[in-house]
Design a protein around this motif. Structure first.
Motif, PDB file in Angstrom:
ATOM      1  N   ARG A 187       0.832  -1.205   0.000  1.00 23.92           N
ATOM      2  CA  ARG A 187       0.000   0.000   0.000  1.00 23.92           C
ATOM      3  C   ARG A 187       0.864   1.252   0.000  1.00 23.92           C
ATOM      4  O   ARG A 187       0.545   2.247  -0.641  1.00 23.92           O
ATOM      5  CB  ARG A 187      -0.932   0.015   1.215  1.00 23.92           C
ATOM      6  N   TYR A 188       1.984   1.193   0.704  1.00 20.81           N
ATOM      7  CA  TYR A 188       2.824   2.384   0.809  1.00 20.81           C
ATOM      8  C   TYR A 188       3.581   2.696  -0.473  1.00 20.81           C
ATOM      9  O   TYR A 188       3.943   3.840  -0.701  1.00 20.81           O
ATOM     10  CB  TYR A 188       3.806   2.253   1.985  1.00 20.81           C
ATOM     11  N   VAL A 189       3.839   1.702  -1.284  1.00 22.49           N
ATOM     12  CA  VAL A 189       4.510   1.982  -2.556  1.00 22.49           C
ATOM     13  C   VAL A 189       3.488   2.238  -3.661  1.00 22.49           C
ATOM     14  O   VAL A 189       3.837   2.386  -4.830  1.00 22.49           O
ATOM     15  CB  VAL A 189       5.477   0.848  -2.978  1.00 22.49           C
ATOM     16  N   GLY A 190       2.217   2.302  -3.280  1.00 18.38           N
ATOM     17  CA  GLY A 190       1.182   2.668  -4.233  1.00 18.38           C
ATOM     18  C   GLY A 190       0.755   1.552  -5.151  1.00 18.38           C
ATOM     19  O   GLY A 190       0.156   1.795  -6.197  1.00 18.38           O
ATOM     20  N   ASN A 191       1.051   0.304  -4.785  1.00 18.94           N
ATOM     21  CA  ASN A 191       0.667  -0.816  -5.641  1.00 18.94           C
ATOM     22  C   ASN A 191       0.153  -1.961  -4.763  1.00 18.94           C
ATOM     23  O   ASN A 191       0.913  -2.855  -4.404  1.00 18.94           O
ATOM     24  CB  ASN A 191       1.850  -1.285  -6.475  1.00 18.94           C
ATOM     25  N   PRO A 192      -1.126  -1.933  -4.399  1.00 20.82           N
ATOM     26  CA  PRO A 192      -1.662  -2.968  -3.535  1.00 20.82           C
ATOM     27  C   PRO A 192      -1.809  -4.328  -4.207  1.00 20.82           C
ATOM     28  O   PRO A 192      -2.059  -5.326  -3.538  1.00 20.82           O
ATOM     29  CB  PRO A 192      -3.040  -2.408  -3.136  1.00 20.82           C
ATOM     30  N   ASN A 193      -1.669  -4.369  -5.529  1.00 22.25           N
ATOM     31  CA  ASN A 193      -1.803  -5.629  -6.248  1.00 22.25           C
ATOM     32  C   ASN A 193      -0.567  -6.494  -6.026  1.00 22.25           C
ATOM     33  O   ASN A 193       0.548  -6.091  -6.379  1.00 22.25           O
ATOM     34  CB  ASN A 193      -1.969  -5.350  -7.749  1.00 22.25           C
ATOM     35  N   PRO A 194      -0.730  -7.698  -5.462  1.00 25.90           N
ATOM     36  CA  PRO A 194       0.440  -8.544  -5.215  1.00 25.90           C
ATOM     37  C   PRO A 194       0.967  -9.241  -6.459  1.00 25.90           C
ATOM     38  O   PRO A 194       2.035  -9.848  -6.418  1.00 25.90           O
ATOM     39  CB  PRO A 194      -0.089  -9.565  -4.201  1.00 25.90           C
ATOM     40  N   LEU A 195       0.243  -9.175  -7.577  1.00 24.52           N
ATOM     41  CA  LEU A 195       0.656  -9.843  -8.807  1.00 24.52           C
ATOM     42  C   LEU A 195       1.133  -8.807  -9.813  1.00 24.52           C
ATOM     43  O   LEU A 195       0.378  -7.928 -10.224  1.00 24.52           O
ATOM     44  CB  LEU A 195      -0.503 -10.645  -9.393  1.00 24.52           C
ATOM     45  N   LEU A 196       2.396  -8.908 -10.216  1.00 31.25           N
ATOM     46  CA  LEU A 196       2.990  -7.935 -11.117  1.00 31.25           C
ATOM     47  C   LEU A 196       3.623  -8.637 -12.314  1.00 31.25           C
ATOM     48  O   LEU A 196       4.067  -9.784 -12.214  1.00 31.25           O
ATOM     49  CB  LEU A 196       4.069  -7.114 -10.394  1.00 31.25           C
TER      50      LEU A 196
END
Length: 219
Positions: free
Chosen positions: A118-127
């Motif tokens: 959340r803090y890096v602005g990407n709550p999605n765990p799949l990249l």
């Protein structure tokens, strides 16, 4: 990440430290709030795990002071105080999550990962990064569909670079995130780690900016 544990219970503190270290993070553990303040004066932390009942004070006023000073470091409260009013007080003081003791250590690991994303602005765990498929929650990686096994330290380095694709991280910044005060770091330790990671990810994934540091190439 580099994580600060503030916990005075010796058994729980050691268990939390070992769990976080096994996840590949750098860990510093203190048992008092004054020691926590001293540690934060000399090191930058990506997350704080905070007990609310410390020998030299309460965690909520400490957290309020941090937030009043503009310290935005994510904080997960770990406490035996389980009343709804206690949770509300902790969250209103600026905590990002609240764990009631006793808790499962794997749940702590999952919550740390969730808060960090959340803090890096990407709550999605799949990249997806080029040919790489990354499961941050499961700490799993595939390259061109094939599973790539990373050591805990290799994963920590990859995760640090992945937090800001395209941004240059200096050697000092990466060492601070990967190693705690007690770790012995050789002069070429990071370079060896980068070399090992490149072999697994592919040579074009991590770039070296001479005299500046390393960065993960944007897809």
């Amino acid at each position: 990440m580099r994580i600060l544990i503030i916990e005075d219970d010796a058994v729980l503190g050691a268990a939390v430290r070992d769990q976080i270290a096994a996840d590949g993070h750098s860990v510093d553990w203190v048992t008092r709030l004054d020691a926590a303040a001293e540690a934060m004066d000399v090191a930058s932390y990506d997350l704080i795990a905070l007990d609310l009942m410390l020998p030299d004070g309460r965690g909520v006023p400490f957290l309020k002071t941090l937030r009043a000073r503009g310290v935005a470091t994510p904080v997960i409260i770990m406490t035996a105080l389980d009343q709804v009013s206690d949770r509300i007080a902790g969250l209103n003081a600026g905590a990002d999550d609240y764990l009631v003791k006793p808790f499962d250590l794997d749940e702590l690991s999952a919550r740390i990962g969730s808060v960090a994303r959340r803090y890096v602005g990407n709550p999605n765990p799949l990249l997806t990064l080029g040919a790489l498929e990354v499961d941050l929650a499961g700490r799993a990686l595939k390259r061109a569909g094939k599973v790539v096994a990373l050591t805990a330290r290799e994963w920590a380095l990859f995760e640090a670079l992945l937090s800001r694709p395209g941004q240059i991280f200096s050697k000092a910044a990466l060492e601070e995130r990967l190693y705690s005060f007690d770790d012995e770091i050789g002069s070429n330790t990071l370079e060896v780690l980068v070399s090992r990671l490149r072999k697994k990810l592919g040579q074009g994934v991590i770039e070296t900016e001479r005299g500046l540091g390393y960065r993960l190439v944007r897809p």
